[in-house]
Design a protein around this motif. Structure first.
Motif, PDB file in Angstrom:
ATOM      1  N   PRO A  70       4.016  10.032   6.743  1.00 24.21           N
ATOM      2  CA  PRO A  70       3.278  11.288   6.555  1.00 24.21           C
ATOM      3  C   PRO A  70       2.490  11.361   5.253  1.00 24.21           C
ATOM      4  CG  PRO A  70       5.525  11.724   7.283  1.00 24.21           C
ATOM      5  CD  PRO A  70       5.426  10.261   6.983  1.00 24.21           C
ATOM      6  N   ALA A  71       3.043  10.851   4.170  1.00 24.37           N
ATOM      7  CA  ALA A  71       2.359  10.945   2.879  1.00 24.37           C
ATOM      8  C   ALA A  71       1.024  10.201   2.891  1.00 24.37           C
ATOM      9  CB  ALA A  71       3.257  10.402   1.772  1.00 24.37           C
ATOM     10  N   ALA A  72       0.933   9.163   3.712  1.00 25.35           N
ATOM     11  CA  ALA A  72      -0.308   8.393   3.795  1.00 25.35           C
ATOM     12  C   ALA A  72      -1.156   8.813   4.998  1.00 25.35           C
ATOM     13  CB  ALA A  72       0.017   6.903   3.875  1.00 25.35           C
ATOM     14  N   GLY A  73      -0.622   9.714   5.825  1.00 28.19           N
ATOM     15  CA  GLY A  73      -1.358  10.141   7.005  1.00 28.19           C
ATOM     16  C   GLY A  73      -1.492   9.043   8.042  1.00 28.19           C
ATOM     17  N   ILE A  74      -0.475   8.168   8.123  1.00 26.91           N
ATOM     18  CA  ILE A  74      -0.538   7.020   9.025  1.00 26.91           C
ATOM     19  C   ILE A  74       0.545   7.143  10.095  1.00 26.91           C
ATOM     20  CG2 ILE A  74      -0.244   4.513   9.202  1.00 26.91           C
ATOM     21  CD1 ILE A  74      -1.295   4.341   6.315  1.00 26.91           C
ATOM     22  N   ALA A  75       0.175   6.841  11.334  1.00 23.60           N
ATOM     23  CA  ALA A  75       1.123   6.762  12.436  1.00 23.60           C
ATOM     24  C   ALA A  75       0.897   5.428  13.134  1.00 23.60           C
ATOM     25  CB  ALA A  75       0.942   7.918  13.394  1.00 23.60           C
ATOM     26  N   LEU A  76       1.975   4.714  13.392  1.00 16.94           N
ATOM     27  CA  LEU A  76       1.887   3.420  14.053  1.00 16.94           C
ATOM     28  C   LEU A  76       2.595   3.494  15.400  1.00 16.94           C
ATOM     29  CD1 LEU A  76       2.882   2.641  10.771  1.00 16.94           C
ATOM     30  CD2 LEU A  76       1.892   0.565  11.660  1.00 16.94           C
ATOM     31  N   ASP A  77       1.966   2.953  16.448  1.00 17.67           N
ATOM     32  CA  ASP A  77       2.628   2.791  17.731  1.00 17.67           C
ATOM     33  C   ASP A  77       3.419   1.492  17.650  1.00 17.67           C
ATOM     34  OD1 ASP A  77       1.551   5.096  18.934  1.00 17.67           O
ATOM     35  OD2 ASP A  77      -0.321   4.024  19.338  1.00 17.67           O
ATOM     36  N   VAL A  78       4.724   1.577  17.914  1.00 14.44           N
ATOM     37  CA  VAL A  78       5.608   0.438  17.720  1.00 14.44           C
ATOM     38  C   VAL A  78       6.267   0.037  19.039  1.00 14.44           C
ATOM     39  CG1 VAL A  78       7.692  -0.362  16.537  1.00 14.44           C
ATOM     40  CG2 VAL A  78       6.101   1.144  15.352  1.00 14.44           C
ATOM     41  N   THR A  79       6.314  -1.270  19.288  1.00 11.70           N
ATOM     42  CA  THR A  79       7.070  -1.828  20.412  1.00 11.70           C
ATOM     43  C   THR A  79       7.914  -2.966  19.852  1.00 11.70           C
ATOM     44  OG1 THR A  79       5.254  -1.320  21.924  1.00 11.70           O
ATOM     45  CG2 THR A  79       6.937  -2.850  22.720  1.00 11.70           C
ATOM     46  N   PRO A  95      -4.747   2.527  13.818  1.00  8.30           N
ATOM     47  CA  PRO A  95      -6.195   2.382  13.609  1.00  8.30           C
ATOM     48  C   PRO A  95      -6.556   2.085  12.149  1.00  8.30           C
ATOM     49  CG  PRO A  95      -5.750   4.257  15.022  1.00  8.30           C
ATOM     50  CD  PRO A  95      -4.427   3.761  14.530  1.00  8.30           C
ATOM     51  N   ALA A  96      -5.848   2.714  11.207  1.00  9.35           N
ATOM     52  CA  ALA A  96      -6.181   2.536   9.792  1.00  9.35           C
ATOM     53  C   ALA A  96      -5.722   1.184   9.241  1.00  9.35           C
ATOM     54  CB  ALA A  96      -5.561   3.663   8.968  1.00  9.35           C
ATOM     55  N   LEU A  97      -4.663   0.598   9.824  1.00  7.03           N
ATOM     56  CA  LEU A  97      -4.097  -0.639   9.284  1.00  7.03           C
ATOM     57  C   LEU A  97      -4.336  -1.864  10.152  1.00  7.03           C
ATOM     58  CD1 LEU A  97      -0.578   0.670   8.180  1.00  7.03           C
ATOM     59  CD2 LEU A  97      -2.571   0.289   6.739  1.00  7.03           C
ATOM     60  N   GLY A  98      -4.735  -1.668  11.375  1.00 12.41           N
ATOM     61  CA  GLY A  98      -4.831  -2.783  12.297  1.00 12.41           C
ATOM     62  C   GLY A  98      -3.463  -3.033  12.910  1.00 12.41           C
ATOM     63  N   SER A  99      -3.168  -4.300  13.200  1.00 18.23           N
ATOM     64  CA  SER A  99      -1.881  -4.606  13.833  1.00 18.23           C
ATOM     65  C   SER A  99      -0.984  -5.400  12.895  1.00 18.23           C
ATOM     66  CB  SER A  99      -2.090  -5.381  15.136  1.00 18.23           C
ATOM     67  OG  SER A  99      -2.618  -6.653  14.847  1.00 18.23           O
ATOM     68  N   ILE A 100       0.313  -5.220  13.120  1.00 19.02           N
ATOM     69  CA  ILE A 100       1.342  -5.964  12.398  1.00 19.02           C
ATOM     70  C   ILE A 100       2.255  -6.543  13.460  1.00 19.02           C
ATOM     71  CG2 ILE A 100       3.272  -5.817  10.784  1.00 19.02           C
ATOM     72  CD1 ILE A 100       1.912  -3.208   9.705  1.00 19.02           C
ATOM     73  N   GLU A 101       2.484  -7.847  13.389  1.00 23.03           N
ATOM     74  CA  GLU A 101       3.405  -8.496  14.329  1.00 23.03           C
ATOM     75  C   GLU A 101       4.385  -9.338  13.542  1.00 23.03           C
ATOM     76  OE1 GLU A 101       1.811 -10.396  17.843  1.00 23.03           O
ATOM     77  OE2 GLU A 101      -0.093  -9.348  17.555  1.00 23.03           O
ATOM     78  N   ARG A 102       5.635  -9.311  14.014  1.00 24.75           N
ATOM     79  CA  ARG A 102       6.694 -10.138  13.425  1.00 24.75           C
ATOM     80  C   ARG A 102       7.525 -10.665  14.578  1.00 24.75           C
ATOM     81  NH1 ARG A 102       8.323  -9.157   8.036  1.00 24.75           N
ATOM     82  NH2 ARG A 102      10.485  -9.463   8.611  1.00 24.75           N
ATOM     83  N   GLY A 103       8.068 -11.843  14.419  1.00 25.83           N
ATOM     84  CA  GLY A 103       8.893 -12.351  15.498  1.00 25.83           C
ATOM     85  C   GLY A 103       9.662 -13.596  15.125  1.00 25.83           C
ATOM     86  N   THR A 104      10.614 -13.917  16.004  1.00 27.39           N
ATOM     87  CA  THR A 104      11.420 -15.119  15.802  1.00 27.39           C
ATOM     88  C   THR A 104      11.861 -15.680  17.140  1.00 27.39           C
ATOM     89  OG1 THR A 104      13.369 -16.063  14.735  1.00 27.39           O
ATOM     90  CG2 THR A 104      13.590 -13.816  15.551  1.00 27.39           C
ATOM     91  N   ASP A 105      12.027 -17.004  17.154  1.00 25.50           N
ATOM     92  CA  ASP A 105      12.624 -17.671  18.299  1.00 25.50           C
ATOM     93  C   ASP A 105      14.100 -17.962  18.019  1.00 25.50           C
ATOM     94  OD1 ASP A 105      12.614 -19.727  16.467  1.00 25.50           O
ATOM     95  OD2 ASP A 105      11.465 -21.117  17.706  1.00 25.50           O
ATOM     96  N   GLY A 106      14.600 -17.428  16.899  1.00 26.61           N
ATOM     97  CA  GLY A 106      15.989 -17.641  16.503  1.00 26.61           C
ATOM     98  C   GLY A 106      16.116 -18.652  15.371  1.00 26.61           C
ATOM     99  N   THR A 107      15.051 -19.404  15.114  1.00 22.67           N
ATOM    100  CA  THR A 107      15.076 -20.406  14.044  1.00 22.67           C
ATOM    101  C   THR A 107      13.993 -20.135  13.015  1.00 22.67           C
ATOM    102  OG1 THR A 107      15.866 -22.026  15.651  1.00 22.67           O
ATOM    103  CG2 THR A 107      15.056 -22.874  13.556  1.00 22.67           C
ATOM    104  N   ILE A 108      12.748 -20.057  13.487  1.00 23.49           N
ATOM    105  CA  ILE A 108      11.647 -19.730  12.578  1.00 23.49           C
ATOM    106  C   ILE A 108      11.333 -18.244  12.720  1.00 23.49           C
ATOM    107  CG2 ILE A 108      10.664 -22.052  12.622  1.00 23.49           C
ATOM    108  CD1 ILE A 108       8.440 -20.848  14.433  1.00 23.49           C
ATOM    109  N   PHE A 109      10.723 -17.693  11.694  1.00 19.39           N
ATOM    110  CA  PHE A 109      10.329 -16.288  11.724  1.00 19.39           C
ATOM    111  C   PHE A 109       8.915 -16.215  11.195  1.00 19.39           C
ATOM    112  CE2 PHE A 109      10.289 -11.811  11.294  1.00 19.39           C
ATOM    113  CZ  PHE A 109      11.385 -11.305  11.993  1.00 19.39           C
ATOM    114  N   TRP A 110       8.026 -15.592  11.949  1.00 19.41           N
ATOM    115  CA  TRP A 110       6.632 -15.479  11.562  1.00 19.41           C
ATOM    116  C   TRP A 110       6.247 -14.029  11.342  1.00 19.41           C
ATOM    117  CZ3 TRP A 110       4.074 -12.629  15.199  1.00 19.41           C
ATOM    118  CH2 TRP A 110       4.640 -12.593  16.480  1.00 19.41           C
TER     119      TRP A 110
END
Length: 184
Positions: A70-79, A95-110
């Protein structure tokens, strides 16, 4: 006995009475409520959310929601997609930040974001991220955490909650809150 001596004697007597009342009150003061063990709080959470048998049947989950700053006026849709034993993919779009993705296959994390680009996590950051991706690490806490301790009762959104500090085998301790009545 002079007036001064009488005042000193009365003052000493009054002090004695005050001290006696204080020590009497301390002796009968109500003890603070005894906190349950962290093991009991965590086991109550597992039961309140369906029990281990129900968790053992689950192979994956998909969670969708909105994360607001709220302080930054940002809302992110998260899945968030999570699969047994430790696979995870997190997608957040604003819209203001673009997309953020994180993930792992159990060994590496990107990690991939519009602002920072793509990278692989390493060291302590990798260990921390893998712990977070562990399927139901709070439910199966005995395998992920060395120590768990109830540190007190706090209020979260108006409800009293046990504050539990969980120290993982690797990474930083985290504090998790559980409602004192529902266990959630």
């Amino acid at each position: 006995m002079s007036t001064r001596e009488r005042r000193i004697a009365i003052g000493a007597a009054a002090l004695s009475v005050v001290l006696a009342v204080m020590f009497f009150a301390i002796g009968f003061a109500e003890e603070p409520a005894k906190l349950p063990s962290a093991e009991k709080v965590l086991d109550a959470y597992v039961e309140a959310t369906g029990g281990l048998a129900a968790y053992d049947k689950m192979q994956n989950t998909v969670s969708k929601g909105t994360m607001a700053i709220p302080a930054a006026g940002i809302a992110l849709d998260v899945t968030i997609y999570v699969a047994r034993p430790n696979k995870m993919r997190f997608i957040a779009v604003a819209p203001a930040l673009g997309s953020i993705e994180r993930g792992t296959d159990g060994t590496i994390f990107w990690d991939k974001s519009t602002m920072q680009g793509s990278r692989l996590l390493e060291g302590a950051e990798l260990a921390e991220a893998l712990l977070e991706a562990d399927f139901e690490n709070i439910v199966y806490w005995r395998g992920s955490f060395d120590t768990v301790t109830v540190t007190g009762i706090d209020t979260v959104e108006g409800s009293p909650c046990y504050s539990v500090v969980m120290k993982p085998k690797t990474g930083k301790p985290r504090t998790v809150f559980f409602d004192t009545k529902s266990g959630l």
